[in-house]
Design a protein around this motif. Structure first.
Motif, PDB file in Angstrom:
ATOM      1  N   VAL A 145       1.035  -1.604   0.125  1.00 10.20           N
ATOM      2  CA  VAL A 145      -0.107  -0.327   0.235  1.00 10.20           C
ATOM      3  C   VAL A 145       1.006   1.485   0.026  1.00 10.20           C
ATOM      4  O   VAL A 145       1.916   1.322   1.034  1.00 10.20           O
ATOM      5  N   VAL A 146       0.603   2.119  -0.803  1.00  6.38           N
ATOM      6  CA  VAL A 146       1.545   3.058  -1.106  1.00  6.38           C
ATOM      7  C   VAL A 146       0.627   4.700  -0.740  1.00  6.38           C
ATOM      8  O   VAL A 146      -0.617   4.467  -1.606  1.00  6.38           O
ATOM      9  N   ILE A 147       0.483   5.133   0.199  1.00  7.50           N
ATOM     10  CA  ILE A 147      -0.401   6.471   0.502  1.00  7.50           C
ATOM     11  C   ILE A 147       0.675   7.759   0.096  1.00  7.50           C
ATOM     12  O   ILE A 147       1.624   8.045   0.974  1.00  7.50           O
ATOM     13  N   ASN A 148       0.428   8.602  -1.321  1.00  7.21           N
ATOM     14  CA  ASN A 148       1.360   9.673  -1.182  1.00  7.21           C
ATOM     15  C   ASN A 148       0.892  11.192  -0.219  1.00  7.21           C
ATOM     16  O   ASN A 148      -0.666  11.774  -0.928  1.00  7.21           O
ATOM     17  N   THR A 149       1.320  11.100   0.759  1.00  2.26           N
ATOM     18  CA  THR A 149       1.200  12.208   1.334  1.00  2.26           C
ATOM     19  C   THR A 149       1.894  13.254   1.374  1.00  2.26           C
ATOM     20  O   THR A 149       1.439  14.221   2.444  1.00  2.26           O
ATOM     21  N   GLU A 150       2.421  13.700   0.276  1.00  4.37           N
ATOM     22  CA  GLU A 150       3.385  14.739   0.026  1.00  4.37           C
ATOM     23  C   GLU A 150       2.581  15.806  -0.961  1.00  4.37           C
ATOM     24  O   GLU A 150       1.269  15.083  -1.362  1.00  4.37           O
ATOM     25  N   LYS A 151       3.020  16.620  -1.209  1.00  5.11           N
ATOM     26  CA  LYS A 151       2.955  18.128  -2.008  1.00  5.11           C
ATOM     27  C   LYS A 151       2.965  17.842  -3.742  1.00  5.11           C
ATOM     28  O   LYS A 151       2.235  18.306  -4.084  1.00  5.11           O
ATOM     29  N   ARG A 152       3.542  16.598  -4.361  1.00  7.08           N
ATOM     30  CA  ARG A 152       3.844  16.503  -5.713  1.00  7.08           C
ATOM     31  C   ARG A 152       3.627  14.984  -5.107  1.00  7.08           C
ATOM     32  O   ARG A 152       4.126  14.073  -5.051  1.00  7.08           O
ATOM     33  N   PRO A 153       3.669  14.609  -7.470  1.00  9.97           N
ATOM     34  CA  PRO A 153       3.752  13.400  -7.373  1.00  9.97           C
ATOM     35  C   PRO A 153       4.427  12.358  -7.039  1.00  9.97           C
ATOM     36  O   PRO A 153       6.023  12.795  -7.049  1.00  9.97           O
ATOM     37  N   LYS A 154       4.041  11.070  -7.210  1.00  9.48           N
ATOM     38  CA  LYS A 154       5.226  10.231  -6.724  1.00  9.48           C
ATOM     39  C   LYS A 154       4.464   9.323  -7.368  1.00  9.48           C
ATOM     40  O   LYS A 154       3.898   7.782  -8.225  1.00  9.48           O
ATOM     41  N   VAL A 155       6.013   8.575  -8.185  1.00  9.34           N
ATOM     42  CA  VAL A 155       6.349   7.569  -9.101  1.00  9.34           C
ATOM     43  C   VAL A 155       6.428   6.100  -8.765  1.00  9.34           C
ATOM     44  O   VAL A 155       7.419   5.574  -7.677  1.00  9.34           O
ATOM     45  N   ILE A 156       5.856   5.275  -9.135  1.00  8.43           N
ATOM     46  CA  ILE A 156       5.888   3.858  -8.342  1.00  8.43           C
ATOM     47  C   ILE A 156       6.158   2.816  -9.774  1.00  8.43           C
ATOM     48  O   ILE A 156       5.229   3.405 -11.005  1.00  8.43           O
ATOM     49  N   ILE A 157       6.815   2.306  -9.463  1.00  7.48           N
ATOM     50  CA  ILE A 157       7.754   1.280 -10.642  1.00  7.48           C
ATOM     51  C   ILE A 157       6.737  -0.325 -10.677  1.00  7.48           C
ATOM     52  O   ILE A 157       7.389  -0.488  -9.844  1.00  7.48           O
TER      53      ILE A 157
END
Length: 369
Positions: A145-157
């Motif tokens: 489970v990846v939750i993006n809590t940052e203010k910018r997009p996050k890349v998942i491969i």
């Protein structure tokens, strides 16, 4: 020529030409963007922000923590030892410390090779897929489970080399290694998907009540838990969108439950009414610039040719009464306008109106004198 004047940060990020400038710049690309920024100073801040986001994303793509690398290598070694104990043939025992050092070296060499190929502009995704297959061989059932809590997009491969750009306040659930017959992920929030093509293994995204099924393409999904709508928009390829429920979807008569979407089309699901419709995206992009006359310049051009030019450029369908508009012509120069702005100009010059129906452009006209 794309119309970047009204682009937001996320639009720049999703634009292939913009990403190419950021990641694989050339003197020609640098010259173009610097000149464009000088001509559009009001967009400079958005360009700078989007460029920095992309650079941050690239920096986060692969650097794996040393502890993670050590853990995965240890798992591999434990599995090797277990298999060795079960083997009836004599096995030469080698110190585990030596194995860890050797396996770590092989792993890091593989990462270095991929980074070198990526930086040189020659992205060899199968290498990355093979690398992930090796890492996750012994935790096939592990769910992440990846939750993006940052203010910018996050890349998942993912393990098949597919890329998911997860936007802020969004969550992605996936397995470290996909099933043999299908690839499945769950999304809550917003994400952009670039799926590695595999005809034998469809890719399915479950987002609230909507399922998006593809073989290999790029598309965007917006499906926050509290939103009234779920929106799936296609950038390249084709996707099939349908509701994830046994309850029939409220569709117009004669329509099937699954909608097939092409580039520049989107599906909108109204959650309260359980209604799914197909339309065009807010900013249709030019998909085939080779078929365009310079700057969309028309001089006493028959309307049939004008519509044909738009259809080829944007990969859209325009429906109109050919008999009523047989005498209509257009003299205009349409350059940086969006598709909808072009249609507004065309309709104003031919005493016509248009609307978007089921992802198609329907033009109504009383004819031209």
């Amino acid at each position: 020529m794309k119309d970047y004047k009204f682009y937001k940060e996320e639009d720049f990020i999703e634009d292939e030409d913009f990403r190419s400038w950021v990641y694989f710049t050339t003197p020609e690309k640098e010259s173009f963007w610097q000149e464009w920024i000088n001509l559009n100073p009001e967009q400079q801040e958005k360009v700078t922000t989007a460029r920095q986001w992309l650079l941050d994303i690239r920096g986060e793509q692969l650097p794996l923590p040393e502890k993670y690398v050590h853990t995965k290598v240890t798992q591999l070694l434990d599995a090797i030892e277990q298999r060795s104990e079960q083997d009836s043939k004599p096995v030469r025992q080698i110190g585990k410390t030596w194995w860890i050092a050797a396996a770590s070296a092989i792993f890091l060499i593989g990462v270095s090779v991929w980074l070198y190929l990526y930086e040189s502009g020659n992205r060899q995704q199968p290498i990355l897929g093979t690398l992930f297959d090796a890492i996750h061989t012994f935790d096939r059932q592990e769910e992440r489970v990846v939750i993006n809590t940052e203010k910018r997009p996050k890349v998942i491969i993912l393990s098949d080399s597919s890329r998911v750009t997860l936007y802020p306040d969004s969550r992605l659930v996936y397995r470290t290694l996909f099933d043999e017959k299908k690839r499945e992920v769950k999304l809550s929030g917003e994400a952009f998907f670039e799926i590695t093509k595999d005809p034998n293994k469809p890719f399915l995204v479950y987002a609230n009540e909507v399922v998006t099924k593809v073989l290999g393409t790029s598309f965007h999904i917006k499906a926050h838990e509290n939103d009234k709508l779920v929106i799936v928009s296609v950038h390249t390829g084709k996707v099939s969108v349908f509701q994830n429920t046994t309850t029939p979807i409220n569709l117009p008569e004669g329509k099937t439950a699954a909608l097939l979407l092409k580039p520049n089309q989107q599906a909108t699901f109204f959650r309260k009414e359980a209604r799914l419709i197909r339309t065009l995206i807010d900013k249709p992009a030019i998909l085939d610039s080779l078929v365009l006359p310079p700057n969309f310049t028309f001089k006493h051009t028959p309307i049939a040719k004008v519509f044909s030019t738009l259809e080829k450029a944007y990969h859209v369908t325009i429906i109109y009464d050919k008999d009523k508009m047989a005498t209509c012509t257009l003299t205009a120069r349409l350059s940086d306008e969006s598709l909808y702005q072009k249609l507004d100009w065309i309709c104003a010059g031919t005493n016509s109106t248009y609307q978007i129906v089921d992802g198609q452009i329907v033009v109504q006209s009383q004819g031209c004198q």
